[in-house]
Scaffold this motif. Structure first.
Motif, PDB file in Angstrom:
ATOM      1  N   GLY A 195      25.025  -9.460 -30.648  1.00 49.07           N
ATOM      2  CA  GLY A 195      24.719  -9.774 -32.038  1.00 49.07           C
ATOM      3  C   GLY A 195      25.407  -8.904 -33.055  1.00 49.07           C
ATOM      4  N   GLU A 196      26.137  -7.867 -32.588  1.00 51.18           N
ATOM      5  CA  GLU A 196      26.783  -6.939 -33.519  1.00 51.18           C
ATOM      6  C   GLU A 196      28.102  -7.474 -34.064  1.00 51.18           C
ATOM      7  N   SER A 197      28.763  -8.348 -33.316  1.00 54.51           N
ATOM      8  CA  SER A 197      30.068  -8.843 -33.728  1.00 54.51           C
ATOM      9  C   SER A 197      30.320 -10.184 -33.047  1.00 54.51           C
ATOM     10  N   TRP A 198      31.533 -10.691 -33.203  1.00 56.91           N
ATOM     11  CA  TRP A 198      31.922 -11.980 -32.605  1.00 56.91           C
ATOM     12  C   TRP A 198      33.229 -11.796 -31.855  1.00 56.91           C
ATOM     13  N   SER A 199      33.288 -12.313 -30.640  1.00 59.38           N
ATOM     14  CA  SER A 199      34.528 -12.289 -29.874  1.00 59.38           C
ATOM     15  C   SER A 199      34.470 -13.397 -28.828  1.00 59.38           C
ATOM     16  N   TYR A 200      35.450 -14.278 -28.889  1.00 57.32           N
ATOM     17  CA  TYR A 200      35.488 -15.440 -28.006  1.00 57.32           C
ATOM     18  C   TYR A 200      35.579 -15.002 -26.553  1.00 57.32           C
ATOM     19  N   SER A 201      34.726 -15.572 -25.718  1.00 58.66           N
ATOM     20  CA  SER A 201      34.722 -15.205 -24.302  1.00 58.66           C
ATOM     21  C   SER A 201      34.251 -16.375 -23.448  1.00 58.66           C
ATOM     22  N   ASP A 202      35.127 -16.812 -22.560  1.00 55.34           N
ATOM     23  CA  ASP A 202      34.770 -17.900 -21.646  1.00 55.34           C
ATOM     24  C   ASP A 202      33.625 -17.522 -20.713  1.00 55.34           C
ATOM     25  N   ALA A 203      33.472 -16.225 -20.458  1.00 53.58           N
ATOM     26  CA  ALA A 203      32.411 -15.776 -19.553  1.00 53.58           C
ATOM     27  C   ALA A 203      31.037 -16.222 -20.044  1.00 53.58           C
ATOM     28  N   ASN A 204      30.867 -16.303 -21.366  1.00 50.55           N
ATOM     29  CA  ASN A 204      29.590 -16.749 -21.925  1.00 50.55           C
ATOM     30  C   ASN A 204      29.183 -18.114 -21.386  1.00 50.55           C
ATOM     31  N   PHE A 205      30.139 -19.014 -21.343  1.00 49.32           N
ATOM     32  CA  PHE A 205      29.809 -20.392 -20.980  1.00 49.32           C
ATOM     33  C   PHE A 205      29.711 -20.580 -19.471  1.00 49.32           C
ATOM     34  N   PHE A 206      30.365 -19.728 -18.706  1.00 50.75           N
ATOM     35  CA  PHE A 206      30.106 -19.695 -17.271  1.00 50.75           C
ATOM     36  C   PHE A 206      28.635 -19.361 -17.017  1.00 50.75           C
ATOM     37  N   LEU A 207      28.115 -18.356 -17.721  1.00 53.92           N
ATOM     38  CA  LEU A 207      26.715 -17.963 -17.556  1.00 53.92           C
ATOM     39  C   LEU A 207      25.772 -19.058 -18.033  1.00 53.92           C
ATOM     40  N   LEU A 208      26.121 -19.743 -19.118  1.00 55.67           N
ATOM     41  CA  LEU A 208      25.284 -20.842 -19.613  1.00 55.67           C
ATOM     42  C   LEU A 208      25.195 -21.970 -18.583  1.00 55.67           C
ATOM     43  N   GLN A 209      26.315 -22.294 -17.953  1.00 58.84           N
ATOM     44  CA  GLN A 209      26.301 -23.343 -16.937  1.00 58.84           C
ATOM     45  C   GLN A 209      25.426 -22.937 -15.755  1.00 58.84           C
ATOM     46  N   ARG A 210      25.437 -21.664 -15.439  1.00 53.49           N
ATOM     47  CA  ARG A 210      24.570 -21.173 -14.356  1.00 53.49           C
ATOM     48  C   ARG A 210      23.102 -21.277 -14.768  1.00 53.49           C
ATOM     49  N   ILE A 211      22.798 -20.996 -16.028  1.00 50.47           N
ATOM     50  CA  ILE A 211      21.423 -21.137 -16.507  1.00 50.47           C
ATOM     51  C   ILE A 211      20.981 -22.595 -16.434  1.00 50.47           C
ATOM     52  N   VAL A 212      21.880 -23.524 -16.793  1.00 53.96           N
ATOM     53  CA  VAL A 212      21.551 -24.955 -16.688  1.00 53.96           C
ATOM     54  C   VAL A 212      21.158 -25.300 -15.255  1.00 53.96           C
ATOM     55  N   GLU A 213      21.896 -24.781 -14.286  1.00 50.62           N
ATOM     56  CA  GLU A 213      21.561 -25.042 -12.885  1.00 50.62           C
ATOM     57  C   GLU A 213      20.213 -24.437 -12.505  1.00 50.62           C
ATOM     58  N   GLU A 214      19.974 -23.201 -12.945  1.00 52.14           N
ATOM     59  CA  GLU A 214      18.721 -22.528 -12.594  1.00 52.14           C
ATOM     60  C   GLU A 214      17.512 -23.277 -13.147  1.00 52.14           C
ATOM     61  N   VAL A 215      17.626 -23.771 -14.358  1.00 56.56           N
ATOM     62  CA  VAL A 215      16.495 -24.421 -15.015  1.00 56.56           C
ATOM     63  C   VAL A 215      16.297 -25.854 -14.528  1.00 56.56           C
TER      64      VAL A 215
END
Length: 320
Positions: A123-143
């Motif tokens: 939340g301190e800054s912004w920086s584009y990172s594909d790793a974020n969306f890899f983790l989101l896809q994993r959360i979708v699977e978990e849920v």
């Protein structure tokens, strides 16, 4: 392959060039294009489907859903991942344990991402990172308790009538898949070998035909997957911890920099006074949405970004 959608209708589409230069295969309505980071809107929509179903909240800390996370990530939320404000570096392994690999398992990527030191606190800054969306896809699977590809097919593609699109696994023989190309530093055209690296089903590209992606866009306009309030949440610029809006710059066609913001899997801006909701993909793709004008332009190419910027091509279609 390009399309223009106006007032909820497909009014123009066209196909130029070659899907595969070696064999002179022309681009057609059956050509499947890897859309690269344009699929962030797809992942974000999957998360919002779960939120509207009461299964997650974007304010939830990600350690509720993911195990073995660094203690420094304790305050990281789903929203931080959706908006690239997590602080996780934009790094995707091309070596693993000092070995060059062309195939990665999900657990190898997960272990690698969790080993990265944050560039800044969530939340301190912004920086584009594909790793974020890899983790989101994993959360979708978990849920959801089903594989991510199955979630796409059953919960998102089937309701919209999307039939020919899929996750692109480089080892699979996929009919009508466009070959990816790039320009080197001298302008020579080369086959893009990095599109042949398998990062596993959570990180591999999604391949879309133009017709299927038009169905995706019309599904957005008609609120067929999500409510209008969910989309407005996705299209609201993210605020940093200090209350300011996260900003980044994109280059306009005249080489000037335009300040833009980020929502949930979408880039947000303004062009000549017109609200612009957009996103590009490194594989050579772009979508430019102008909601007040009910106008959307979609461009798919198989020439990777670099010297060539597909957003500019899409913008030129808007002007014409």
């Amino acid at each position: 392959a390009y399309a223009v959608v106006k007032d909820g209708k497909l009014i123009y589409q066209g196909y130029l060039g070659y899907a595969h230069l070696n064999y002179r295969v022309p681009v057609s309505d059956s050509t499947l294009f890897a859309i690269a980071s344009m699929d962030k809107q797809v992942t974000a929509s999957a998360v919002m489907i779960l939120e509207e179903g009461g299964l997650v909240k974007t304010t939830d800390q990600i350690n509720v859903y993911l195990d073995s996370l660094p203690i420094e990530w304790a305050s990281m939320t789903i929203e931080h991942l959706l908006t690239h404000t997590s602080g996780i570096p934009d790094e995707v392994a091309r070596t693993y344990e000092d070995r060059y690999l062309i195939e990665y398992k999900t657990e190898e990527l997960y272990e690698h991402i969790c080993s990265l030191k944050l560039d800044f606190l969530p939340g301190e800054s912004w920086s584009y990172s594909d790793a974020n969306f890899f983790l989101l896809q994993r959360i979708v699977e978990e849920v959801s308790h089903i594989p991510y590809q199955q979630f796409l097919e059953e919960r998102m593609f089937a309701p919209l009538g999307i039939e020919d699109s899929r996750i692109v696994e480089p080892y699979d023989v996929i009919q009508n898949l466009a070959q990816s190309y790039e320009l080197d530093s001298t302008g020579m055209l080369l086959t893009n070998i990095w599109r042949s690296v398998s990062f596993g089903p959570l990180y591999n590209d999604i391949g879309f035909t133009l017709n299927d992606f038009v169905k995706w866009e019309l599904g957005i306009q008609r609120n067929e997957l999500l409510t209008s309030s969910a989309y407005e949440k996705m299209w609201t610029p993210v605020e940093l911890n200090n209350g300011s809006l996260a900003e980044f710059e994109r280059m306009d066609q005249d080489s000037s920099n335009i300040k833009s913001h980020y929502g949930y899997g979408w880039e947000l801006g303004n062009i000549d006074g017109h609200r612009n909701i957009f996103h590009g993909g490194f594989a050579g793709t772009s979508i430019q949405r102008f909601p007040e004008e009910q106008l959307t332009v979609i461009v798919f190419t198989n020439l990777c970004r670099g010297k060539f910027i597909p957003d500019h091509l899409a913008s030129s279609i808007v002007v014409r």
